[in-house]
Design an enzyme around this catalytic site. Structure first.
Site, mmCIF file in Angstrom:
data_model
loop_
_atom_site.group_PDB
_atom_site.id
_atom_site.type_symbol
_atom_site.label_atom_id
_atom_site.label_comp_id
_atom_site.label_asym_id
_atom_site.label_seq_id
_atom_site.Cartn_x
_atom_site.Cartn_y
_atom_site.Cartn_z
ATOM 1 C CB CYS A 110 -0.924 -0.017 1.220
ATOM 2 S SG CYS A 110 -1.928 1.454 1.330
ATOM 3 C CD GLU A 125 -7.370 2.584 -8.806
ATOM 4 O OE1 GLU A 125 -8.279 2.812 -8.003
ATOM 5 O OE2 GLU A 125 -6.302 2.023 -8.467
ATOM 6 C CE1 TYR A 156 -7.144 -1.177 -6.665
ATOM 7 C CE2 TYR A 156 -8.026 -3.397 -6.718
ATOM 8 C CZ TYR A 156 -7.164 -2.464 -6.181
ATOM 9 O OH TYR A 156 -6.302 -2.816 -5.178
ATOM 10 C CB CYS A 170 -3.382 2.661 -1.382
ATOM 11 S SG CYS A 170 -3.380 1.041 -0.627
ATOM 12 C CG HIS A 229 -28.478 23.845 -2.513
ATOM 13 N ND1 HIS A 229 -28.559 23.040 -3.624
ATOM 14 C CD2 HIS A 229 -28.594 25.126 -2.947
ATOM 15 C CE1 HIS A 229 -28.744 23.804 -4.688
ATOM 16 N NE2 HIS A 229 -28.762 25.065 -4.307
ATOM 17 C CE LYS A 256 -5.086 3.936 -5.977
ATOM 18 N NZ LYS A 256 -5.761 2.665 -5.941
ATOM 19 C CD GLU A 301 -28.166 19.795 -3.322
ATOM 20 O OE1 GLU A 301 -29.185 20.158 -2.716
ATOM 21 O OE2 GLU A 301 -27.410 20.582 -3.920
HETATM 22 P P1 FAD Z 1 1.390 -6.070 1.908
HETATM 23 O O1 FAD Z 1 1.060 -4.655 2.164
HETATM 24 O O2 FAD Z 1 1.617 -6.494 0.506
HETATM 25 O O3 FAD Z 1 2.665 -6.409 2.786
HETATM 26 C C1 FAD Z 1 3.324 -7.636 2.716
HETATM 27 C C2 FAD Z 1 4.792 -7.398 2.968
HETATM 28 O O4 FAD Z 1 5.420 -8.648 3.203
HETATM 29 C C3 FAD Z 1 5.529 -6.784 1.797
HETATM 30 O O5 FAD Z 1 6.197 -5.618 2.228
HETATM 31 C C4 FAD Z 1 6.495 -7.851 1.347
HETATM 32 O O6 FAD Z 1 7.718 -7.331 0.877
HETATM 33 C C5 FAD Z 1 6.698 -8.625 2.629
HETATM 34 N N1 FAD Z 1 7.084 -10.019 2.463
HETATM 35 C C6 FAD Z 1 6.506 -10.958 1.676
HETATM 36 N N2 FAD Z 1 7.070 -12.159 1.855
HETATM 37 C C7 FAD Z 1 8.048 -11.966 2.795
HETATM 38 C C8 FAD Z 1 8.975 -12.830 3.403
HETATM 39 N N3 FAD Z 1 9.009 -14.136 3.114
HETATM 40 N N4 FAD Z 1 9.837 -12.314 4.303
HETATM 41 C C9 FAD Z 1 9.810 -11.012 4.605
HETATM 42 N N5 FAD Z 1 8.942 -10.134 4.056
HETATM 43 C C10 FAD Z 1 8.074 -10.628 3.168
HETATM 44 N N6 FAD Z 1 -6.007 -1.122 -1.275
HETATM 45 C C11 FAD Z 1 -6.868 -0.177 -0.847
HETATM 46 O O7 FAD Z 1 -7.480 -0.348 0.203
HETATM 47 N N7 FAD Z 1 -7.054 0.977 -1.563
HETATM 48 C C12 FAD Z 1 -6.391 1.242 -2.709
HETATM 49 O O8 FAD Z 1 -6.588 2.283 -3.330
HETATM 50 C C13 FAD Z 1 -5.463 0.263 -3.178
HETATM 51 N N8 FAD Z 1 -4.746 0.481 -4.303
HETATM 52 C C14 FAD Z 1 -3.836 -0.446 -4.712
HETATM 53 C C15 FAD Z 1 -3.106 -0.190 -5.858
HETATM 54 C C16 FAD Z 1 -2.180 -1.106 -6.309
HETATM 55 C C17 FAD Z 1 -1.392 -0.799 -7.567
HETATM 56 C C18 FAD Z 1 -1.981 -2.313 -5.587
HETATM 57 C C19 FAD Z 1 -0.968 -3.324 -6.069
HETATM 58 C C20 FAD Z 1 -2.697 -2.581 -4.445
HETATM 59 C C21 FAD Z 1 -3.636 -1.650 -3.993
HETATM 60 N N9 FAD Z 1 -4.406 -1.879 -2.844
HETATM 61 C C22 FAD Z 1 -5.301 -0.920 -2.420
HETATM 62 C C23 FAD Z 1 -4.308 -3.155 -2.092
HETATM 63 C C24 FAD Z 1 -3.438 -3.010 -0.867
HETATM 64 O O9 FAD Z 1 -2.179 -2.493 -1.224
HETATM 65 C C25 FAD Z 1 -3.292 -4.363 -0.181
HETATM 66 O O10 FAD Z 1 -4.568 -4.898 0.056
HETATM 67 C C26 FAD Z 1 -2.552 -4.256 1.156
HETATM 68 O O11 FAD Z 1 -1.272 -3.703 0.980
HETATM 69 C C27 FAD Z 1 -2.444 -5.643 1.792
HETATM 70 O O12 FAD Z 1 -1.700 -5.591 2.971
HETATM 71 P P2 FAD Z 1 -0.900 -6.874 3.492
HETATM 72 O O13 FAD Z 1 -0.380 -6.505 4.838
HETATM 73 O O14 FAD Z 1 -1.722 -8.067 3.346
HETATM 74 O O15 FAD Z 1 0.291 -7.062 2.462
#
Ligand code: FAD
Length: 453
Positions: free
Chosen positions: A43, A183, A179, A48, A437, A51, A442
């Protein structure tokens, strides 16, 4: 004294992992987290946040155009620097990532800046070979872009690289109908790229209300995006000077500076050692969890995109928080994923909460209230675009089951409308609310006539 090195080891410092680590630590647990890329996760680093910054940048040309109707003129054509935008974005992302790191450190969480894998139900192994034992493990590894399986797919970028391109592509072909594809199509088109969006389905944005799907497509096309439906990329070949020759299944060839695939995302489970530790994956390859985010291995939990429940940041954060409350706070907590408001930051923007018309009709009789109107701003700007608002109402109870909006600030409106829907507001509650308004919102409280088609 515990027999384990730590009480909780969190794999992944993204939205879900960071929240879980901080809250668990606040309850007194000894917590460590491993992050293999950058703290903050998808994110903050390549989802997010960057983006939305790019979306803001891409909307200025509409503003420049609209301003003429309000008396503005510019002595020269505005110019745009992709390099300046990316540098500003990078600075902000670095600041946010730093804040996440500081907050983890302040909460007393130990940070390992390397990959970690599960070495057993109570152990993780770091990339440098260190093994750490933990009473519990939380897998919060997120997900990543699906790669294409056609010849030359490796020549395409994904959303990960799109945030860091050295130059704004003059021409870009984007594959996908979800999406993220939409986007980015809006961002690149707004910034001046010629964009072709290729989607294998009959319509964009599967799963969204049909009216919204049509409206968003029309909005993209008004901004010059060429939308090719029922079409897919068959292959990509390298052209001259780093350009790409994109061959479509229909036989047509498109030349572009970049080809981008936004055809789906998959949970990050590869090589994590989950199955060997007794963690079951579901048929989609995501970690299977119960309502408390516990996996089939009782000492291992999972939250966020790696579980593929609802892949949104606020959901991952809630799941992480609920896990910590349940396991370390003595308060068993589940996350209610009904009526989650979401947006698509296309231009114009889409905001939605609750059931689509089709979903609601499957459950019973519904009344539809719908309006498409010209916003006040568009009267002077002359912009040929309408705002769409739609309420899906249960005919028997008059409860508002869904609110759907396409138009400027739809995301902001839907966050607030979402409170009413979550509370079970009826159409009469909407009607009893006095209009503000002049606003676009509204219209949500002044919809008198049922839509008869
Ligand atoms: P992540 O945030 O992906 O975190 C996982 C982390 O684990 C990463 O940093 C990764 O490097 C690390 N990792 C993975 N495997 C290992 C390992 N073995 N050892 C150590 N580290 C590891 N959501 C919204 O709500 N609104 C939005 O507008 C939105 N826009 C988005 C736009 C894009 C282009 C993308 C790709 C996603 C978007 N999302 C949005 C979705 C959102 O980013 C994810 O739902 C959210 O980040 C999920 O969180 P998470 O903690 O599950 O995983």
């Amino acid at each position: 004294m515990s027999q384990y090195d730590v009480d909780l080891f969190v794999i992944g410092a993204g939205s879900g992992g960071v929240r879980a680590a901080r809250i668990a630590s606040g309850y007194g647990a000894r917590v460590a987290v491993a992050e293999e890329y950058r703290i903050g996760g998808t994110c903050v680093i390549r989802g997010c946040v960057p983006k939305k910054l790019l979306v803001y940048a891409s909307r200025f040309p509409d503003g420049f155009e609209d301003s003429a109707g309000f008396g503005w003129s510019f002595p020269a054509e505005p110019t745009f620097s992709w390099a300046a935008l990316i540098a500003a974005k990078d600075k902000e992302i670095a600041r946010l990532s730093g804040l996440y790191e500081q907050n983890l450190a302040k909460a007393g969480v130990a940070i390992h800046r390397q990959r970690a894998v599960v070495a057993g139900p109570n152990a993780v192994r770091l990339a440098d070979g260190t093994e750490i034992t933990a009473e519990r493990i939380l897998v919060a590894a997120g997900g990543g872009p699906t790669v294409g399986d056609f010849p030359g797919a490796e020549l395409a970028i994904s959303s990960n690289e799109a945030f860091d391109l050295a130059e704004l592509p003059e021409k870009i072909v984007i594959a996908g109908g979800g999406y993220i594809a939409i986007e980015f199509a809006g961002v690149f088109a707004g910034l001046g790229s010629q964009v072709t969006l290729v989607h294998r389905g009959e319509k964009l944005l599967r799963g969204f209300d049909e009216d919204l799907r049509d409206e968003v497509k029309a909005g993209l096309e008004k901004r010059g995006v060429i939308v090719r439906l029922n079409e897919r990329i068959a292959s990509i070949a390298a052209g001259e000077g780093g350009s790409k020759r994109v061959s479509l299944a229909s036989g047509e060839t498109l030349d572009a500076d970049q080809a981008m695939l936004a055809i789906g995302r998959a949970p990050h489970v590869g090589g994590l050692g989950l199955e060997a530790a007794g963690v079951r994956l579901n048929e989609k390859g995501a970690v299977e969890v119960d309502a408390f985010s516990q996996t089939s291995a009782p000492s291992i939990y999972a939250v966020g995109d790696v579980t593929d429940r609802m892949n949104l940041t606020p959901v991952a954060i809630r799941e992480g928080h609920a896990f910590a409350d349940t396991v370390y706070g003595g308060r068993p907590t589940t996350v209610d994923l009904s009526n989650v408001p979401t947006a698509v930051f296309a231009t114009p923007e889409l905001g939605t909460v609750g059931l689509t018309e089709a979903e609601a009709r499957e459950k019973g009789e519904v009344d539809i209230y719908k309006t498409r109107f010209r916003s006040m701003k568009a009267t002077l700007s002359g912009r040929d675009e309408k705002v769409l608002m739609k309420l899906v109402v249960d005919a028997a109870t008059t409860k508002v089951l869904g609110v759907h909006i396409v138009g400027e600030d739809a995301a902001e409106m839907i966050q607030v409308a979402g409170i009413a829907v979550k509370m079970g507001a009826t159409k009469a509650d909407f009607d009893a609310t006095v209009a503000l308004h002049p606003s676009a919102a509204e219209e949500l409280v002044t919809l008198r006539q049922k839509w008869t088609g």
